[in-house]
Design a protein around this motif. Structure first.
Motif, PDB file in Angstrom:
ATOM      1  N   PRO A  58       0.795  -1.237   0.000  1.00 55.72           N
ATOM      2  CA  PRO A  58       0.000   0.000   0.000  1.00 55.72           C
ATOM      3  C   PRO A  58       0.823   1.281   0.000  1.00 55.72           C
ATOM      4  O   PRO A  58       0.513   2.211  -0.759  1.00 55.72           O
ATOM      5  N   ALA A  59       1.858   1.349   0.836  1.00 50.93           N
ATOM      6  CA  ALA A  59       2.634   2.588   0.904  1.00 50.93           C
ATOM      7  C   ALA A  59       3.344   2.870  -0.411  1.00 50.93           C
ATOM      8  O   ALA A  59       3.294   3.988  -0.943  1.00 50.93           O
ATOM      9  N   ARG A  60       4.002   1.854  -0.947  1.00 48.95           N
ATOM     10  CA  ARG A  60       4.712   2.035  -2.223  1.00 48.95           C
ATOM     11  C   ARG A  60       3.739   2.369  -3.348  1.00 48.95           C
ATOM     12  O   ARG A  60       4.026   3.211  -4.210  1.00 48.95           O
ATOM     13  N   THR A  61       2.612   1.671  -3.381  1.00 48.57           N
ATOM     14  CA  THR A  61       1.620   1.924  -4.425  1.00 48.57           C
ATOM     15  C   THR A  61       1.107   3.348  -4.336  1.00 48.57           C
ATOM     16  O   THR A  61       0.951   4.036  -5.363  1.00 48.57           O
ATOM     17  N   ALA A  62       0.853   3.835  -3.137  1.00 46.03           N
ATOM     18  CA  ALA A  62       0.358   5.204  -2.954  1.00 46.03           C
ATOM     19  C   ALA A  62       1.400   6.220  -3.404  1.00 46.03           C
ATOM     20  O   ALA A  62       1.074   7.228  -4.051  1.00 46.03           O
ATOM     21  N   ILE A  63       2.676   5.967  -3.065  1.00 43.01           N
ATOM     22  CA  ILE A  63       3.743   6.873  -3.500  1.00 43.01           C
ATOM     23  C   ILE A  63       3.835   6.897  -5.023  1.00 43.01           C
ATOM     24  O   ILE A  63       3.945   7.959  -5.647  1.00 43.01           O
ATOM     25  N   ALA A  64       3.788   5.709  -5.645  1.00 47.36           N
ATOM     26  CA  ALA A  64       3.854   5.640  -7.108  1.00 47.36           C
ATOM     27  C   ALA A  64       2.669   6.361  -7.728  1.00 47.36           C
ATOM     28  O   ALA A  64       2.828   7.112  -8.701  1.00 47.36           O
ATOM     29  N   ARG A  65       1.477   6.143  -7.174  1.00 43.05           N
ATOM     30  CA  ARG A  65       0.283   6.788  -7.729  1.00 43.05           C
ATOM     31  C   ARG A  65       0.424   8.306  -7.665  1.00 43.05           C
ATOM     32  O   ARG A  65       0.077   9.014  -8.623  1.00 43.05           O
ATOM     33  N   HIS A  66       0.945   8.815  -6.552  1.00 41.97           N
ATOM     34  CA  HIS A  66       1.071  10.264  -6.396  1.00 41.97           C
ATOM     35  C   HIS A  66       2.089  10.846  -7.369  1.00 41.97           C
ATOM     36  O   HIS A  66       1.784  11.774  -8.123  1.00 41.97           O
ATOM     37  N   PHE A  67       3.312  10.294  -7.348  1.00 42.34           N
ATOM     38  CA  PHE A  67       4.372  10.907  -8.144  1.00 42.34           C
ATOM     39  C   PHE A  67       4.235  10.613  -9.634  1.00 42.34           C
ATOM     40  O   PHE A  67       4.505  11.488 -10.465  1.00 42.34           O
ATOM     41  N   VAL A  68       3.839   9.398  -9.990  1.00 37.69           N
ATOM     42  CA  VAL A  68       3.660   9.087 -11.411  1.00 37.69           C
ATOM     43  C   VAL A  68       2.492   9.883 -11.971  1.00 37.69           C
ATOM     44  O   VAL A  68       2.576  10.448 -13.071  1.00 37.69           O
ATOM     45  N   GLY A  69       1.383   9.939 -11.218  1.00 35.58           N
ATOM     46  CA  GLY A  69       0.241  10.716 -11.685  1.00 35.58           C
ATOM     47  C   GLY A  69       0.590  12.176 -11.870  1.00 35.58           C
ATOM     48  O   GLY A  69       0.214  12.801 -12.866  1.00 35.58           O
ATOM     49  N   ARG A  70       1.335  12.728 -10.910  1.00 31.23           N
ATOM     50  CA  ARG A  70       1.737  14.128 -11.038  1.00 31.23           C
ATOM     51  C   ARG A  70       2.640  14.341 -12.247  1.00 31.23           C
ATOM     52  O   ARG A  70       2.492  15.331 -12.992  1.00 31.23           O
ATOM     53  N   ALA A  71       3.573  13.400 -12.470  1.00 32.29           N
ATOM     54  CA  ALA A  71       4.490  13.526 -13.611  1.00 32.29           C
ATOM     55  C   ALA A  71       3.729  13.468 -14.934  1.00 32.29           C
ATOM     56  O   ALA A  71       3.975  14.275 -15.841  1.00 32.29           O
ATOM     57  N   LEU A  72       2.799  12.523 -15.060  1.00 27.55           N
ATOM     58  CA  LEU A  72       2.033  12.405 -16.306  1.00 27.55           C
ATOM     59  C   LEU A  72       1.198  13.652 -16.548  1.00 27.55           C
ATOM     60  O   LEU A  72       1.068  14.125 -17.684  1.00 27.55           O
ATOM     61  N   ASP A  73       0.635  14.203 -15.480  1.00 28.16           N
ATOM     62  CA  ASP A  73      -0.157  15.425 -15.634  1.00 28.16           C
ATOM     63  C   ASP A  73       0.723  16.608 -16.023  1.00 28.16           C
ATOM     64  O   ASP A  73       0.364  17.411 -16.895  1.00 28.16           O
ATOM     65  N   ARG A  74       1.889  16.735 -15.382  1.00 30.00           N
ATOM     66  CA  ARG A  74       2.784  17.853 -15.691  1.00 30.00           C
ATOM     67  C   ARG A  74       3.248  17.813 -17.133  1.00 30.00           C
ATOM     68  O   ARG A  74       3.457  18.862 -17.769  1.00 30.00           O
ATOM     69  N   LEU A  75       3.436  16.616 -17.662  1.00 30.48           N
ATOM     70  CA  LEU A  75       3.897  16.472 -19.046  1.00 30.48           C
ATOM     71  C   LEU A  75       2.744  16.365 -20.036  1.00 30.48           C
ATOM     72  O   LEU A  75       2.970  16.125 -21.223  1.00 30.48           O
ATOM     73  N   ALA A  76       1.512  16.533 -19.551  1.00 27.67           N
ATOM     74  CA  ALA A  76       0.316  16.450 -20.400  1.00 27.67           C
ATOM     75  C   ALA A  76       0.235  15.119 -21.126  1.00 27.67           C
ATOM     76  O   ALA A  76      -0.167  15.053 -22.292  1.00 27.67           O
ATOM     77  N   LEU A  77       0.631  14.039 -20.434  1.00 27.94           N
ATOM     78  CA  LEU A  77       0.605  12.711 -21.040  1.00 27.94           C
ATOM     79  C   LEU A  77      -0.609  11.893 -20.620  1.00 27.94           C
ATOM     80  O   LEU A  77      -0.827  10.807 -21.148  1.00 27.94           O
ATOM     81  N   THR A  78      -1.368  12.400 -19.642  1.00 27.93           N
ATOM     82  CA  THR A  78      -2.498  11.635 -19.143  1.00 27.93           C
ATOM     83  C   THR A  78      -3.515  11.430 -20.250  1.00 27.93           C
ATOM     84  O   THR A  78      -4.006  12.386 -20.841  1.00 27.93           O
ATOM     85  N   GLY A  79      -3.816  10.182 -20.537  1.00 26.04           N
ATOM     86  CA  GLY A  79      -4.699   9.854 -21.655  1.00 26.04           C
ATOM     87  C   GLY A  79      -6.148   9.831 -21.249  1.00 26.04           C
ATOM     88  O   GLY A  79      -6.494   9.709 -20.069  1.00 26.04           O
ATOM     89  N   PRO A  80      -7.057   9.935 -22.224  1.00 26.17           N
ATOM     90  CA  PRO A  80      -8.489   9.846 -21.953  1.00 26.17           C
ATOM     91  C   PRO A  80      -8.897   8.402 -21.745  1.00 26.17           C
ATOM     92  O   PRO A  80      -8.104   7.485 -21.928  1.00 26.17           O
ATOM     93  N   ALA A  81     -10.128   8.198 -21.380  1.00 25.55           N
ATOM     94  CA  ALA A  81     -10.664   6.848 -21.299  1.00 25.55           C
ATOM     95  C   ALA A  81     -10.565   6.178 -22.658  1.00 25.55           C
ATOM     96  O   ALA A  81     -10.606   6.835 -23.697  1.00 25.55           O
ATOM     97  N   THR A  82     -10.423   4.862 -22.660  1.00 28.30           N
ATOM     98  CA  THR A  82     -10.274   4.126 -23.905  1.00 28.30           C
ATOM     99  C   THR A  82     -11.395   4.472 -24.870  1.00 28.30           C
ATOM    100  O   THR A  82     -12.574   4.429 -24.522  1.00 28.30           O
TER     101      THR A  82
END
Length: 445
Positions: A58-82
């Protein structure tokens, strides 16, 4: 480009060795989408770490979700729903299974990121573009304090991958002996598996084969290879450089540890009527015999492993006749990045090149000088490798039906596409470079 731990397990049946030149194909090809994979359909026997996401942390997953999600958003890489239309131009990353994606990254870092792609848990409309955007900002995406804790989620390289004589043979076998037909499916007719040199970008007005010949000719010129030259090549590939050198009148001894490559290289040399000028030997570079006027080694040092770089450069120096010249083509990375990579088991070392390590320019200079060699010329071509990899990736995706017919399953195909796009991103972001060097006797000035 120079071997996989699980790659050889991604083939469902043996294939026949290819007998010659791949079919001519255009160099600019529409890129097909990656083959769809459902994790439930992944063969756990062949791909155990792909078929099963790591247990919840849980702790590692939460850290990954926070930082990876932030990185994808900052780089405008977050994709739409399929199936939805992107709201902005540019490469997009679409998550199909966010929980598994973040669990893998939280537990295994970049290895987990690649395995998640292999499992079909995320996709992209522009894989190389997404990976390039990430590579360009790789040092900014994770805060420095967290980067210092990287040892908590990265693992050390397996000792079984060390390039002892036996280990080197096995590591080479696991990559280059996969199938000559596999490599023929995405390489150009010269069967050259290293960076080409182009006249312009993108390469729309010249063939990849012509650009590969330009690269080979520059190396032959750098080593001053001509009629009567005694040339030693370390790393045969499928024989194109040896063929081109022999056509100049050189007498070539070329070494490889790949039985598949050696067999096809000998066939091609015989077909060209040059058997009397080229001797293909299944031999380790540490067992070189004789002295030679010129030595050429193309993207071989990356397969040697840092532990054996002193032996490699000593072998180069020992093989050189007085006044001889050594021409190297080598992929390089920054020195600090190399030190981090050397201590880390990566996606590439796990699935593509076990035992390998890309050197820094500083490491090349240090070890060559220690062997009594000096660098007389050094020129970079990083953008040319990015273009070469783009063409290989396009050819590979277009040849997917052929690759599947050879027995390589969709997980392997996604792994190989990820490897090619990941490498392309390294050069496009300038994280990696490729250089041609001339080494001669003496010390560095």
């Amino acid at each position: 480009m120079t071997r996989p731990a699980l790659v050889s397990q991604g083939r469902s049946r043996p294939t026949d060795r290819g007998a010659g030149i791949p079919p001519q194909t255009p160099d600019t090809i529409p890129v097909a989408t990656a083959p769809a994979v459902r994790r439930a359909d992944v063969d756990a026997g062949r791909w155990p770490d792909v078929a099963r996401p790591p247990s919840a942390a849980p702790a590692r997953t939460a850290i990954a979700r926070h930082f990876v999600g932030r990185a994808l958003d900052r780089l405008a890489l977050t994709g739409p729903a399929t199936g939805a239309r992107p709201s902005a131009a540019g490469p997009r990353l679409t998550l199909h299974d966010p929980d598994a994606f973040h669990r893998r990254i939280g537990r295994h870092g970049l290895i987990g990121f690649g395995e998640s792609y292999m499992a079909g848990e995320w996709d992209s409309d522009d894989l190389a573009g997404v990976l390039t955007a990430l590579a360009c900002r790789v040092d900014d995406l994770v805060p420095a304090p967290l980067r210092r804790l990287r040892g908590l989620w990265v693992s050390a390289r397996p000792t079984a991958d060390r390039n002892t004589r036996g280990g080197a043979r096995e590591n080479i076998h696991r990559h280059y002996d996969l199938s000559n037909d596999l490599f023929s499916a995405f390489l150009d007719p010269t069967l050259t598996y290293s960076s080409a040199v182009f006249t312009a970008f993108p390469a729309r007005f010249e063939s990849l084969a012509a650009a590969q010949h330009r690269k080979i000719d520059r190396l032959l010129d750098l080593a001053d290879v001509g009629a009567g030259t005694r040339l030693l090549e370390i790393g045969t590939g499928w024989g194109e450089l040896a063929l081109r050198a022999a056509a100049r009148g050189a007498r070539v001894t070329t070494l490889t540890l790949s039985a598949e490559q050696a067999a096809l290289a000998r066939e091609r040399i015989a077909a060209a009527g040059l058997t009397d000028r080229v001797d293909v030997q299944l031999r380790d570079y540490r067992d070189i015999e004789g002295r030679h006027d010129a030595v050429i080694s193309v993207e071989m040092i990356e397969a040697v492993g840092a532990e054996y770089w002193p032996a490699y450069f000593t072998a180069l120096r020992s093989a050189l006749a007085p006044g001889g010249r050594i021409a190297l083509q080598a992929i390089t990375m920054g020195h600090q990045q190399m030190l981090h990579t050397a201590a880390t088991h990566t996606f590439i070392s796990k699935y593509v090149f076990p035992g390998g390590l890309i050197p820094s320019r500083e490491a090349v200079a240090e070890h060559s000088a220690a062997a009594g060699l000096r660098t007389a010329a050094d020129r970079g071509y990083g953008e040319h490798y990015a273009e070469t990899l783009r063409l290989w990736r396009e050819r590979f995706t277009t040849a997917r039906t052929t690759v599947g017919g050879l027995g390589f399953d969709p997980v392997f195909q996604r792994m190989w596409e990820f490897y090619l796009a990941y490498s392309e991103a390294g050069f496009r972001s300038r994280y990696l470079d490729v250089r041609q060097l001339l080494l001669t006797e003496g010390t560095h000035r």
